[in-house]
Design an enzyme around this catalytic site. Structure first.
Site, PDB file in Angstrom:
ATOM      1  N   MET A 177      29.399  -5.570  51.811  1.00 42.26           N
ATOM      2  CA  MET A 177      30.009  -4.790  50.768  1.00 42.26           C
ATOM      3  C   MET A 177      28.922  -3.994  50.048  1.00 42.26           C
ATOM      4  O   MET A 177      28.208  -4.534  49.220  1.00 42.26           O
ATOM      5  CB  MET A 177      30.737  -5.718  49.798  1.00 42.26           C
ATOM      6  N   PRO A 178      28.773  -2.707  50.345  1.00 47.40           N
ATOM      7  CA  PRO A 178      27.777  -1.897  49.645  1.00 47.40           C
ATOM      8  C   PRO A 178      28.173  -1.680  48.185  1.00 47.40           C
ATOM      9  O   PRO A 178      29.348  -1.457  47.879  1.00 47.40           O
ATOM     10  CB  PRO A 178      27.797  -0.557  50.385  1.00 47.40           C
ATOM     11  N   LEU A 179      27.175  -1.730  47.313  1.00 50.79           N
ATOM     12  CA  LEU A 179      27.365  -1.431  45.901  1.00 50.79           C
ATOM     13  C   LEU A 179      26.420  -0.288  45.559  1.00 50.79           C
ATOM     14  O   LEU A 179      25.205  -0.429  45.671  1.00 50.79           O
ATOM     15  CB  LEU A 179      27.061  -2.643  45.028  1.00 50.79           C
TER      16      LEU A 179
END
Length: 64
Positions: free
Chosen positions: A1-3
């Site tokens: 999950m990229p932030l």
């Protein structure tokens, strides 16, 4: 999950901020193949009086 966490000086329109969110999401999806629903974007707006470089705030610099 990229932030993707972006801090910028306050003052942009809601439309500009929405466009930035969309383009950052597109970039993460294209660059690393992240599934779109997993991409998170946080925009943090800082008042110009709270952001300084070389002991001069952006607010002060804009007044010159």
């Amino acid at each position: 999950m990229p932030l993707i966490d972006v801090t910028l000086v306050a003052g942009r329109t809601p439309e500009e901020l929405r466009t930035l969110i969309s383009r950052l999401t597109d970039a993460a999806e294209e660059a690393i193949g992240a599934p779109r629903p997993s991409i998170r974007v946080i925009l943090r707006e800082v008042p110009a009086a709270h952001w300084a470089a070389g002991d001069v705030t952006i607010e002060e610099r804009n007044q010159e």
